[in-house]
Design a protein around this motif. Structure first.
Motif, PDB file in Angstrom:
ATOM      1  N   ARG A  13      37.379  49.255  42.328  1.00 31.48           N
ATOM      2  CA  ARG A  13      38.404  50.216  42.720  1.00 31.48           C
ATOM      3  C   ARG A  13      39.579  49.471  43.322  1.00 31.48           C
ATOM      4  O   ARG A  13      39.407  48.609  44.160  1.00 31.48           O
ATOM      5  CB  ARG A  13      37.836  51.207  43.737  1.00 31.48           C
ATOM      6  N   ARG A  14      40.776  49.767  42.851  1.00 26.87           N
ATOM      7  CA  ARG A  14      41.989  49.196  43.448  1.00 26.87           C
ATOM      8  C   ARG A  14      42.820  50.346  43.960  1.00 26.87           C
ATOM      9  O   ARG A  14      43.220  51.222  43.189  1.00 26.87           O
ATOM     10  CB  ARG A  14      42.787  48.399  42.418  1.00 26.87           C
ATOM     11  N   GLY A  15      43.077  50.362  45.259  1.00 27.19           N
ATOM     12  CA  GLY A  15      43.763  51.504  45.836  1.00 27.19           C
ATOM     13  C   GLY A  15      42.857  52.717  45.705  1.00 27.19           C
ATOM     14  O   GLY A  15      41.676  52.645  46.024  1.00 27.19           O
ATOM     15  N   ASP A  16      43.361  53.823  45.179  1.00 26.65           N
ATOM     16  CA  ASP A  16      42.461  54.964  44.976  1.00 26.65           C
ATOM     17  C   ASP A  16      42.166  55.178  43.497  1.00 26.65           C
ATOM     18  O   ASP A  16      41.814  56.255  43.068  1.00 26.65           O
ATOM     19  CB  ASP A  16      43.012  56.243  45.632  1.00 26.65           C
ATOM     20  N   ARG A  17      42.335  54.107  42.702  1.00 22.40           N
ATOM     21  CA  ARG A  17      42.066  54.214  41.270  1.00 22.40           C
ATOM     22  C   ARG A  17      40.799  53.433  40.938  1.00 22.40           C
ATOM     23  O   ARG A  17      40.666  52.269  41.316  1.00 22.40           O
ATOM     24  CB  ARG A  17      43.243  53.611  40.499  1.00 22.40           C
ATOM     25  N   LEU A  18      39.867  54.097  40.273  1.00 22.92           N
ATOM     26  CA  LEU A  18      38.665  53.405  39.816  1.00 22.92           C
ATOM     27  C   LEU A  18      38.999  52.743  38.482  1.00 22.92           C
ATOM     28  O   LEU A  18      39.322  53.422  37.519  1.00 22.92           O
ATOM     29  CB  LEU A  18      37.523  54.417  39.659  1.00 22.92           C
ATOM     30  N   LEU A  19      38.957  51.412  38.436  1.00 27.46           N
ATOM     31  CA  LEU A  19      39.379  50.722  37.217  1.00 27.46           C
ATOM     32  C   LEU A  19      38.273  50.717  36.167  1.00 27.46           C
ATOM     33  O   LEU A  19      38.491  51.027  35.012  1.00 27.46           O
ATOM     34  CB  LEU A  19      39.785  49.289  37.539  1.00 27.46           C
ATOM     35  N   PHE A  20      37.087  50.312  36.566  1.00 23.44           N
ATOM     36  CA  PHE A  20      35.960  50.353  35.629  1.00 23.44           C
ATOM     37  C   PHE A  20      34.689  50.553  36.418  1.00 23.44           C
ATOM     38  O   PHE A  20      34.646  50.363  37.632  1.00 23.44           O
ATOM     39  CB  PHE A  20      35.892  49.071  34.780  1.00 23.44           C
ATOM     40  N   LYS A  21      33.643  50.989  35.701  1.00 23.76           N
ATOM     41  CA  LYS A  21      32.350  51.184  36.370  1.00 23.76           C
ATOM     42  C   LYS A  21      31.226  50.896  35.389  1.00 23.76           C
ATOM     43  O   LYS A  21      31.438  50.886  34.175  1.00 23.76           O
ATOM     44  CB  LYS A  21      32.244  52.600  36.930  1.00 23.76           C
ATOM     45  N   GLY A  22      30.052  50.646  35.936  1.00 22.26           N
ATOM     46  CA  GLY A  22      28.870  50.450  35.113  1.00 22.26           C
ATOM     47  C   GLY A  22      28.901  49.187  34.287  1.00 22.26           C
ATOM     48  O   GLY A  22      28.259  49.095  33.242  1.00 22.26           O
ATOM     49  N   LEU A  23      29.640  48.180  34.752  1.00 23.07           N
ATOM     50  CA  LEU A  23      29.758  46.947  33.971  1.00 23.07           C
ATOM     51  C   LEU A  23      28.666  45.970  34.393  1.00 23.07           C
ATOM     52  O   LEU A  23      28.523  45.665  35.572  1.00 23.07           O
ATOM     53  CB  LEU A  23      31.147  46.347  34.194  1.00 23.07           C
ATOM     54  N   SER A  24      27.892  45.507  33.422  1.00 24.06           N
ATOM     55  CA  SER A  24      26.859  44.515  33.719  1.00 24.06           C
ATOM     56  C   SER A  24      27.071  43.300  32.840  1.00 24.06           C
ATOM     57  O   SER A  24      27.601  43.395  31.738  1.00 24.06           O
ATOM     58  CB  SER A  24      25.460  45.089  33.474  1.00 24.06           C
ATOM     59  N   LEU A  25      26.633  42.175  33.371  1.00 21.55           N
ATOM     60  CA  LEU A  25      26.904  40.908  32.689  1.00 21.55           C
ATOM     61  C   LEU A  25      25.815  39.929  33.095  1.00 21.55           C
ATOM     62  O   LEU A  25      25.458  39.852  34.265  1.00 21.55           O
ATOM     63  CB  LEU A  25      28.274  40.410  33.154  1.00 21.55           C
ATOM     64  N   ALA A  26      25.251  39.223  32.120  1.00 22.89           N
ATOM     65  CA  ALA A  26      24.263  38.199  32.461  1.00 22.89           C
ATOM     66  C   ALA A  26      24.578  36.961  31.641  1.00 22.89           C
ATOM     67  O   ALA A  26      24.573  37.002  30.415  1.00 22.89           O
ATOM     68  CB  ALA A  26      22.854  38.697  32.160  1.00 22.89           C
ATOM     69  N   GLY A  59      27.686  47.883  43.040  1.00 23.82           N
ATOM     70  CA  GLY A  59      27.049  46.870  42.216  1.00 23.82           C
ATOM     71  C   GLY A  59      26.945  45.541  42.924  1.00 23.82           C
ATOM     72  O   GLY A  59      27.320  45.393  44.078  1.00 23.82           O
ATOM     73  N   GLU A  60      26.429  44.562  42.195  1.00 24.43           N
ATOM     74  CA  GLU A  60      26.089  43.294  42.825  1.00 24.43           C
ATOM     75  C   GLU A  60      26.374  42.125  41.899  1.00 24.43           C
ATOM     76  O   GLU A  60      26.188  42.224  40.687  1.00 24.43           O
ATOM     77  CB  GLU A  60      24.592  43.310  43.152  1.00 24.43           C
ATOM     78  N   VAL A  61      26.839  41.044  42.464  1.00 24.40           N
ATOM     79  CA  VAL A  61      27.096  39.830  41.689  1.00 24.40           C
ATOM     80  C   VAL A  61      26.307  38.688  42.299  1.00 24.40           C
ATOM     81  O   VAL A  61      26.342  38.495  43.514  1.00 24.40           O
ATOM     82  CB  VAL A  61      28.603  39.476  41.700  1.00 24.40           C
ATOM     83  N   THR A  62      25.577  37.952  41.481  1.00 28.46           N
ATOM     84  CA  THR A  62      24.913  36.751  41.992  1.00 28.46           C
ATOM     85  C   THR A  62      25.289  35.576  41.107  1.00 28.46           C
ATOM     86  O   THR A  62      25.344  35.695  39.884  1.00 28.46           O
ATOM     87  CB  THR A  62      23.375  36.895  41.993  1.00 28.46           C
ATOM     88  N   ALA A  63      25.567  34.464  41.750  1.00 30.03           N
ATOM     89  CA  ALA A  63      25.932  33.256  41.018  1.00 30.03           C
ATOM     90  C   ALA A  63      25.070  32.104  41.518  1.00 30.03           C
ATOM     91  O   ALA A  63      24.939  31.899  42.718  1.00 30.03           O
ATOM     92  CB  ALA A  63      27.408  32.947  41.220  1.00 30.03           C
ATOM     93  N   GLU A  64      24.464  31.392  40.567  1.00 25.05           N
ATOM     94  CA  GLU A  64      23.717  30.172  40.899  1.00 25.05           C
ATOM     95  C   GLU A  64      24.518  29.010  40.359  1.00 25.05           C
ATOM     96  O   GLU A  64      24.701  28.893  39.153  1.00 25.05           O
ATOM     97  CB  GLU A  64      22.337  30.188  40.230  1.00 25.05           C
ATOM     98  N   GLY A  65      24.971  28.162  41.243  1.00 25.04           N
ATOM     99  CA  GLY A  65      25.778  27.033  40.794  1.00 25.04           C
ATOM    100  C   GLY A  65      27.222  27.204  41.239  1.00 25.04           C
ATOM    101  O   GLY A  65      27.659  28.309  41.532  1.00 25.04           O
ATOM    102  N   GLY A  66      27.932  26.091  41.273  1.00 27.40           N
ATOM    103  CA  GLY A  66      29.308  26.117  41.780  1.00 27.40           C
ATOM    104  C   GLY A  66      30.235  26.892  40.867  1.00 27.40           C
ATOM    105  O   GLY A  66      30.079  26.898  39.649  1.00 27.40           O
ATOM    106  N   LEU A  67      31.200  27.564  41.485  1.00 21.71           N
ATOM    107  CA  LEU A  67      32.166  28.357  40.735  1.00 21.71           C
ATOM    108  C   LEU A  67      33.511  27.646  40.733  1.00 21.71           C
ATOM    109  O   LEU A  67      33.943  27.129  41.751  1.00 21.71           O
ATOM    110  CB  LEU A  67      32.342  29.720  41.397  1.00 21.71           C
ATOM    111  N   GLY A  68      34.144  27.642  39.575  1.00 19.21           N
ATOM    112  CA  GLY A  68      35.496  27.108  39.497  1.00 19.21           C
ATOM    113  C   GLY A  68      36.416  28.191  38.961  1.00 19.21           C
ATOM    114  O   GLY A  68      36.064  28.887  38.017  1.00 19.21           O
ATOM    115  N   LEU A  69      37.573  28.339  39.586  1.00 19.45           N
ATOM    116  CA  LEU A  69      38.478  29.425  39.214  1.00 19.45           C
ATOM    117  C   LEU A  69      39.846  28.869  38.848  1.00 19.45           C
ATOM    118  O   LEU A  69      40.394  28.027  39.545  1.00 19.45           O
ATOM    119  CB  LEU A  69      38.607  30.396  40.402  1.00 19.45           C
TER     120      LEU A  69
END
Lengths: 193, 218
Positions: A13-26, A59-69
């Motif tokens: 959610r950004r401001g009062d707008r829900l941008l996306f929902k129910g997104l899963s990724l593995a 929702g939840e995000v888990t990361a194993e290992g270093g992140l580079g952005l």
């Protein structure tokens, strides 16, 4: 330890707008994900959520290992020469041989140029150099091709391919086509709220 | 620990006079106030000696506000704290290091500049010493307040002006005790100044870190 990046049922959610929902990724080692969608749909927000910089609305995000952005924020001091600005991150990341990366991205002739004088494409390459020097397994790239010429775009694609080949994970948000090694396509508009 | 050291070196390079950020302007401003004051109130030595210490304190407070604009904003906009976060460098550590660098960049030079300022105002030896000790005790607190406010206003438009306005009331306790030490020969006011400073220095990195994290969500 095997690198891993998992997102379960996240909403943004950004401001009062829900941008996306129910997104899963593995993502498992070697995976490449191409995040697509029109402007303003939440690509950058997703990248920032995966990076742990933005809290998902649910929702939840888990990361194993270093992140580079790599995103549009350069994080290099504009008044310093490029070499000095990059050296700070090299020291922080404990990178012992930055020369190879600089060579690879053709940054060596620019090391004495203050960062504020670099062109958009050169800045992007500098950000990529910082990413490479970090030697981290999970890459989060937000519009990595912006401002790059054809040849540089090819070399970014090659870098990502090489990274995934070595067991790395790459999540790339890009509105323009980018050749990734057997990419999973993730169209955010499919999850629009 | 090595991350903190690397950060400190970068921050000092940015904030120290001659670095790409700050410069000696706050210092010149400080000296200019001390120089102008006798023109404004008249050159009577007694009056200057009696009020000069207070003027130095007010000038120091205002000089401490000047570098705030560049203190955090640029790095927030450039995403430096985002990249640090990804490397496991917490915002608290980054802010604690920035506090040290900020103090080192403005306070020691301010203390040195206090000597010519005191001479311009004709302060006695004892008064000068009290002012110096008071500033030594008080400037860490001023730096802490400045950092927290700079972090809070970093993502706002016109944040710099607002930062100046917000620092002043928060700095009042330091000013009261620090400048108050000039009124009576008693070390307790100086000790209270130092105590307030220490408390602020302990709190400021936490507050500033929370502000930077909150700004990400905005």
């Amino acid at each position: 330890m095997q690198a891993q990046l998992t997102a379960i049922d996240i909403a943004c959610r950004r401001g009062d707008r829900l941008l996306f929902k129910g997104l899963s990724l593995a993502c498992a080692p070697g995976d490449a994900v191409h995040v697509t969608g029109p402007n303003g749909v939440g690509k950058s927000s997703l990248i920032r959520i995966l990076a742990g910089l933005l809290r998902p609305f649910s929702g939840e995000v888990t990361a194993e290992g270093g992140l580079g952005l790599v995103d549009e924020r350069l994080a290099l001091d504009p008044n310093q020469p490029l070499g000095k600005a990059l050296a700070f991150w090299e020291r922080l990341d404990g990178c012992s041989e930055p020369g190879r990366t600089l060579d690879l991205l053709q940054l060596e002739p620019l090391l004495d140029v203050p960062v504020r004088f670099l062109s958009t494409g050169q800045k992007k390459r500098a950000a990529l150099a910082r990413l490479l020097n970090r030697h981290c397994p999970i890459w989060l790239l937000d519009e990595p091709l912006n401002g790059l010429d054809g040849q540089a775009q090819k070399s970014v694609e090659a870098l990502v391919a090489q990274h995934c080949d070595r067991g790395g994970i790459a999540v790339v948000a890009s509105h323009q086509p980018i050749a990734l090694p057997s990419p999973t396509l993730l169209g955010i508009e499919d999850y629009a709220a | 620990m090595s991350a903190a050291w690397t950060l400190l070196r970068r921050d000092l390079g940015l904030l120290m006079p001659g670095g790409s950020g700050g410069g000696v302007l706050p210092l010149l401003f400080f000296l200019a106030v001390a120089m102008l004051y006798p023109f404004a109130v008249g050159p009577e030595p007694e009056l200057l000696a009696r009020t000069g210490g207070g003027v130095i304190w007010v000038a120091a407070l205002l000089a401490a506000i000047l570098p705030l604009e560049k203190l955090v904003t640029d790095d927030v906009e450039a995403g430096v704290f985002d990249q640090l976060h990804l490397r496991g460098v917490t915002e608290e550590l980054a802010m604690a290091v920035r506090l040290i660098a900020h103090w080192l960049a403005f306070a020691p030079l301010l203390l040195i500049a206090t000597l010519p300022a005191a001479a311009l105002l004709g302060l006695g030896e004892e008064t000068t010493q009290t002012v110096l000790l008071g500033l030594l005790a008080g400037t860490p607190g001023l730096a802490a307040v400045g950092l927290a406010v700079a972090a809070l206003t970093a993502s706002m438009r016109g944040g710099a002006a607002l930062a100046g306005l917000m620092v002043i009331p928060l700095a009042v306790p330091i000013l009261i005790f620090g400048a108050g030490a000039l009124a009576r020969p008693d070390p307790s006011a100086l000790l209270l100044t130092a105590a307030i400073s220490l408390g602020l220095c302990a709190l400021a990195p936490l507050a500033a870190a929370a502000a930077i994290r909150a700004a990400r969500e905005a």
